[in-house]
Design a protein around this motif. Sequence first.
Motif, short mmCIF file in Angstrom:
data_model
loop_
_atom_site.label_atom_id
_atom_site.label_comp_id
_atom_site.label_asym_id
_atom_site.label_seq_id
_atom_site.Cartn_x
_atom_site.Cartn_y
_atom_site.Cartn_z
N MET A 51 0.86 -1.20 0.00
CA MET A 51 0.00 0.00 0.00
C MET A 51 0.89 1.24 0.00
N THR A 52 0.60 2.18 -0.88
CA THR A 52 1.38 3.40 -0.95
C THR A 52 1.00 4.33 0.18
N PRO A 53 2.00 4.81 0.95
CA PRO A 53 1.68 5.70 2.05
C PRO A 53 1.05 6.99 1.54
N ALA A 54 0.15 7.55 2.34
CA ALA A 54 -0.53 8.78 1.96
C ALA A 54 0.48 9.93 1.88
N ALA A 55 0.36 10.70 0.83
CA ALA A 55 1.27 11.83 0.66
C ALA A 55 0.96 12.91 1.69
N GLU A 56 2.02 13.54 2.19
CA GLU A 56 1.83 14.63 3.13
C GLU A 56 1.24 15.83 2.39
N PRO A 57 0.34 16.57 3.03
CA PRO A 57 -0.27 17.72 2.36
C PRO A 57 0.77 18.78 2.04
N ALA A 58 0.62 19.41 0.87
CA ALA A 58 1.55 20.46 0.47
C ALA A 58 1.40 21.64 1.43
N THR A 59 2.51 22.30 1.69
CA THR A 59 2.48 23.44 2.60
C THR A 59 2.77 24.73 1.86
N THR A 60 2.34 25.81 2.48
CA THR A 60 2.59 27.13 1.93
C THR A 60 2.81 28.09 3.10
N ALA A 61 3.29 29.28 2.78
CA ALA A 61 3.51 30.27 3.84
C ALA A 61 2.17 30.84 4.27
N VAL A 62 1.82 30.63 5.53
CA VAL A 62 0.55 31.12 6.08
C VAL A 62 0.86 32.18 7.13
N ARG A 63 0.22 33.33 7.01
CA ARG A 63 0.42 34.40 7.99
C ARG A 63 -0.24 34.00 9.31
N VAL A 64 0.58 33.78 10.31
CA VAL A 64 0.09 33.40 11.63
C VAL A 64 0.09 34.61 12.56
N TRP A 65 1.24 35.31 12.63
CA TRP A 65 1.35 36.46 13.53
C TRP A 65 1.29 37.75 12.73
N ASP A 66 0.23 38.52 12.94
CA ASP A 66 0.10 39.80 12.25
C ASP A 66 1.15 40.78 12.77
N LEU A 67 1.39 41.84 12.00
CA LEU A 67 2.43 42.81 12.38
C LEU A 67 2.19 43.44 13.74
N PRO A 68 0.97 43.86 14.09
CA PRO A 68 0.77 44.42 15.42
C PRO A 68 1.15 43.47 16.55
N THR A 69 0.85 42.18 16.39
CA THR A 69 1.21 41.20 17.41
C THR A 69 2.72 41.06 17.52
N ARG A 70 3.38 41.03 16.36
CA ARG A 70 4.84 40.91 16.37
C ARG A 70 5.50 42.12 17.03
N LEU A 71 5.04 43.31 16.67
CA LEU A 71 5.61 44.51 17.27
C LEU A 71 5.34 44.55 18.76
N PHE A 72 4.14 44.16 19.15
CA PHE A 72 3.81 44.09 20.58
C PHE A 72 4.79 43.19 21.31
N HIS A 73 5.04 42.02 20.74
CA HIS A 73 5.91 41.04 21.38
C HIS A 73 7.32 41.60 21.62
N TRP A 74 7.91 42.18 20.58
CA TRP A 74 9.30 42.63 20.69
C TRP A 74 9.43 43.90 21.53
N VAL A 75 8.50 44.82 21.39
CA VAL A 75 8.56 46.05 22.20
C VAL A 75 8.30 45.72 23.66
N LEU A 76 7.37 44.78 23.92
CA LEU A 76 7.12 44.38 25.30
C LEU A 76 8.37 43.75 25.91
N ALA A 77 9.02 42.86 25.16
CA ALA A 77 10.23 42.21 25.67
C ALA A 77 11.29 43.25 26.02
N ALA A 78 11.52 44.22 25.12
CA ALA A 78 12.52 45.25 25.37
C ALA A 78 12.13 46.12 26.57
N SER A 79 10.84 46.43 26.69
CA SER A 79 10.38 47.30 27.78
C SER A 79 10.47 46.61 29.13
#
Length: 228
Positions: free
Chosen positions: A1-29
């Motif tokens: 039996m041929t093993p099932a192929a893994e689903p193709a992946t693509t770049a998915v936006r998970v963290w929006d820019l406001p969340t990213r900026l919040f994270h890094w500015v909070l860490a620095a602060s």
Amino acid sequence: MTPAAEPATTAVRVWDLPTRLFHWVLAASVIGSVVSAKIGGNAMSWHFRFGYVVLTLLAFRVLWGFAGGHWSRFATFAYTPAALVRYLRGVPRPGERFDVGHSPLGALSVFAMLAALAVQLGTGLIADDEIANVGPLNRHVAVATGLAATAYHKSVGQALVIVLVALHVVAIVVYLLRRRNLIAPMVHGDKRLPASVPASADTLATRLFAAVLLAGCAAVVDWLVSQG
């Protein structure tokens, strides 16, 4: 039996820019706040400034937890105890994607940090070290309350924040050793995932909306501090 192929992946936006900026500015602060407190003396003026920045960011993150991108919303990582157990056992239910946004353990870390910072900020606003530093809202509380808040802020509260930050760093290192980079997505926002995974909205409109929310939070914090 041929093993099932893994689903193709693509770049998915998970963290929006406001969340990213919040994270890094909070860490620095937070780092700046702790360091300035350790230095003391004239650096305490910066300790207060960093505290006001953290308070503004915290207020923004609470609002963004309801209005932000899909994976930044509290609803996507408010896991049940049963989900945490499934995550720890490595047996997620069909459709559960613990590898996209915050995992159940990561979610606990986020909520613990937000809560610890909220209490630390609250006690700082009413603190009085009886030397040269007084929180802007200290005059609104009893002397004993202000002194108790100061004791917590300088000892338990500060230690708790440092421990949570250290645990966060340790978790990042552990994931790196397991060939899972948590830092890169928080820089560029994307993860390689199946195209069926919903992406977080991260458009010019959502970013402008986040800027308005942040400005509103800053205005409220400025007003709050002025009440002293």
